[in-house]
Design an enzyme around this catalytic site. Structure first.
Site, PDB file in Angstrom:
ATOM      1  N   SER A  48       0.843  -1.196   0.000  1.00 42.78           N
ATOM      2  CA  SER A  48       0.000   0.000   0.000  1.00 42.78           C
ATOM      3  C   SER A  48       0.877   1.244   0.000  1.00 42.78           C
ATOM      4  CB  SER A  48      -0.924   0.017   1.237  1.00 42.78           C
ATOM      5  OG  SER A  48      -0.155   0.089   2.432  1.00 42.78           O
ATOM      6  N   GLY A  49       0.259   2.387  -0.233  1.00 43.00           N
ATOM      7  CA  GLY A  49       0.933   3.667  -0.111  1.00 43.00           C
ATOM      8  C   GLY A  49       2.170   3.810  -0.975  1.00 43.00           C
ATOM      9  N   ILE A  50       3.200   4.404  -0.396  1.00 41.57           N
ATOM     10  CA  ILE A  50       4.433   4.690  -1.111  1.00 41.57           C
ATOM     11  C   ILE A  50       5.079   3.413  -1.617  1.00 41.57           C
ATOM     12  CG2 ILE A  50       6.768   5.628  -0.868  1.00 41.57           C
ATOM     13  CD1 ILE A  50       5.598   7.528   1.274  1.00 41.57           C
ATOM     14  N   GLY A  51       5.067   2.365  -0.800  1.00 47.64           N
ATOM     15  CA  GLY A  51       5.687   1.115  -1.202  1.00 47.64           C
ATOM     16  C   GLY A  51       5.037   0.509  -2.428  1.00 47.64           C
ATOM     17  N   ASP A  98       7.634 -10.378   8.442  1.00 53.09           N
ATOM     18  CA  ASP A  98       7.136  -9.523   9.512  1.00 53.09           C
ATOM     19  C   ASP A  98       8.359  -8.823  10.085  1.00 53.09           C
ATOM     20  OD1 ASP A  98       6.228  -8.281  11.785  1.00 53.09           O
ATOM     21  OD2 ASP A  98       5.288 -10.062  12.665  1.00 53.09           O
ATOM     22  N   LEU A  99       8.527  -7.553   9.741  1.00 54.99           N
ATOM     23  CA  LEU A  99       9.739  -6.841  10.120  1.00 54.99           C
ATOM     24  C   LEU A  99       9.873  -6.616  11.614  1.00 54.99           C
ATOM     25  CD1 LEU A  99       9.761  -4.554   7.057  1.00 54.99           C
ATOM     26  CD2 LEU A  99      11.788  -5.766   7.849  1.00 54.99           C
ATOM     27  N   ASN A 125      11.382   0.214   3.067  1.00 56.17           N
ATOM     28  CA  ASN A 125      10.258   1.139   3.014  1.00 56.17           C
ATOM     29  C   ASN A 125       9.244   0.965   4.136  1.00 56.17           C
ATOM     30  OD1 ASN A 125       8.099   2.842   1.358  1.00 56.17           O
ATOM     31  ND2 ASN A 125       7.136   0.886   1.859  1.00 56.17           N
ATOM     32  N   SER A 180      12.091  10.368   7.606  1.00 54.85           N
ATOM     33  CA  SER A 180      11.074  11.418   7.625  1.00 54.85           C
ATOM     34  C   SER A 180      11.680  12.692   8.176  1.00 54.85           C
ATOM     35  CB  SER A 180       9.880  11.001   8.491  1.00 54.85           C
ATOM     36  OG  SER A 180       9.001  12.101   8.696  1.00 54.85           O
ATOM     37  N   TYR A 202       5.573   6.161  27.125  1.00 54.15           N
ATOM     38  CA  TYR A 202       5.454   6.017  25.677  1.00 54.15           C
ATOM     39  C   TYR A 202       4.699   7.177  25.045  1.00 54.15           C
ATOM     40  CZ  TYR A 202       4.458   4.065  21.082  1.00 54.15           C
ATOM     41  OH  TYR A 202       4.369   3.857  19.726  1.00 54.15           O
TER      42      TYR A 202
END
Length: 333
Positions: A48-51, A98-99, A125, A180, A202
């Protein structure tokens, strides 16, 4: 103020491209130096998106695209769309990863390397933004685990293949870390490795920004190591711009509802957001550039913290030691 006006006006920088440039535009002349049909690229988070746009444009240019994704169903749907709408002959391979899981990253690398394919481009990405504290299966804060640690291990395990490919083909390998501009929000005294692994208090935006500082520092240190080895592989970090992606839509803490309409006028389209990644990955103008930070398809300035070589080296060593301890994995010196 000057840079903001250039961004809003879409004024081109030294590369000839600017904030309004699209991924297709910046890759139109990429074959002037290397035929993209000779290249193999791994892209994480490409469903999705940029990737997804990066994968689409790469496939359109003839690059063999390896989509490393957590959701294989979405990856298959993207593959089908690319074959139908872009390039029916595109070579697209799908692998699960799964990163946030070191074991999963290691498994992916083993499966890819077993194929004996060359590897020219690695695009780190994938990224998440989590409003609430979550821990990965390795008991590490989820944003840091996914955005930084997983990509660190992925890069380490694929590095020798990239160096080997570059030596055999004469084509420079390129690694791209997605960062970013939000990395500049991180103060030096808040950048603590142990706290990023398991924060006491957090804050989602802070965790995201810290992971993006780490992505730049990773690129800086690995670039230094590659240069010391005289390896024909570069690594750079890119800021895609603030893009209309799931990260923005799903997390109201990132852009409040009251400001979203105004902010949306400043957001890039997905195609514009993928342009800097595609530029650094394929453009002959980016040849030989390493350890840099890019925005709007031009070299840009990152924060003093992200540019600190000593911090970069310390972070790399801490990360390597952590991974060795968790996986008993021996990274190359």
């Amino acid at each position: 103020m000057k840079e903001t006006l250039k961004y809003l006006a879409g004024i081109a920088g030294p590369s000839g491209y600017g904030s309004n440039s699209t991924a297709e535009q910046v890759t139109e002349n990429c074959s002037s130096s290397v035929d993209p049909r000779r290249l193999t690229a791994i892209i994480t988070g490409a469903t999705s998106g940029i990737g997804a746009e990066t994968a689409r444009v790469m496939a359109k240019r003839g690059v063999r695209v390896v989509i490393a994704a957590r959701d294989l169903k979405k990856a298959a749907e993207l593959k089908e769309r690319i074959h139908k709408d872009v390039n029916p002959n595109a070579e697209i391979m799908l692998f699960e990863i799964d990163l946030s899981s070191l074991v999963s990253v290691k498994r992916f690398c083993s499966r890819f390397l077993a194929l004996g394919l060359p590897l020219n481009i690695l695009i780190n990405n994938a990224g998440i933004f989590s409003q609430n504290l979550e821990l990965s299966e390795d008991k590490i804060e989820m944003t840091f685990a996914t955005n930084y640690l997983g990509h660190f291990l992925l890069t380490e395990m694929l590095m020798e293949k990239m160096i080997e490919t570059a030596e055999q083909t004469g084509i420079q390998g390129r690694i791209i870390n997605l960062s970013s501009v939000i990395h500049s929000w991180v103060k030096r005294d808040c950048f603590s490795f142990n706290q990023m692994l398991n924060p006491n208090k957090y804050n989602g935006t802070r965790a995201y920004a810290q992971s993006k500082v780490a992505n730049i520092l990773h690129a800086k240190e690995v670039a230094r190591q590659l240069k010391a080895r005289n390896a024909n592989v570069t690594i750079n970090a890119v800021h895609p711009g603030i893009v209309k992606t799931g990260i923005i839509r799903a997390h109201k803490g990132f852009v409040t509802d009251s400001l979203f309409f105004i902010a949306s006028k400043l957001l890039k389209s997905t195609s514009q957001g993928a342009s800097t990644t595609c530029y650094v990955a394929l453009s002959p103008q980016a040849q030989g550039m390493s350890g840099k930070y890019f925005a709007d398809c031009n070299e840009s300035n990152c924060s003093a913290l992200a540019n600190d070589e000593l911090v970069a080296r310390r972070l790399w060593r801490q990360t390597r030691a952590l991974i060795r301890g968790r996986l008993k994995y021996q990274t190359p010196c």
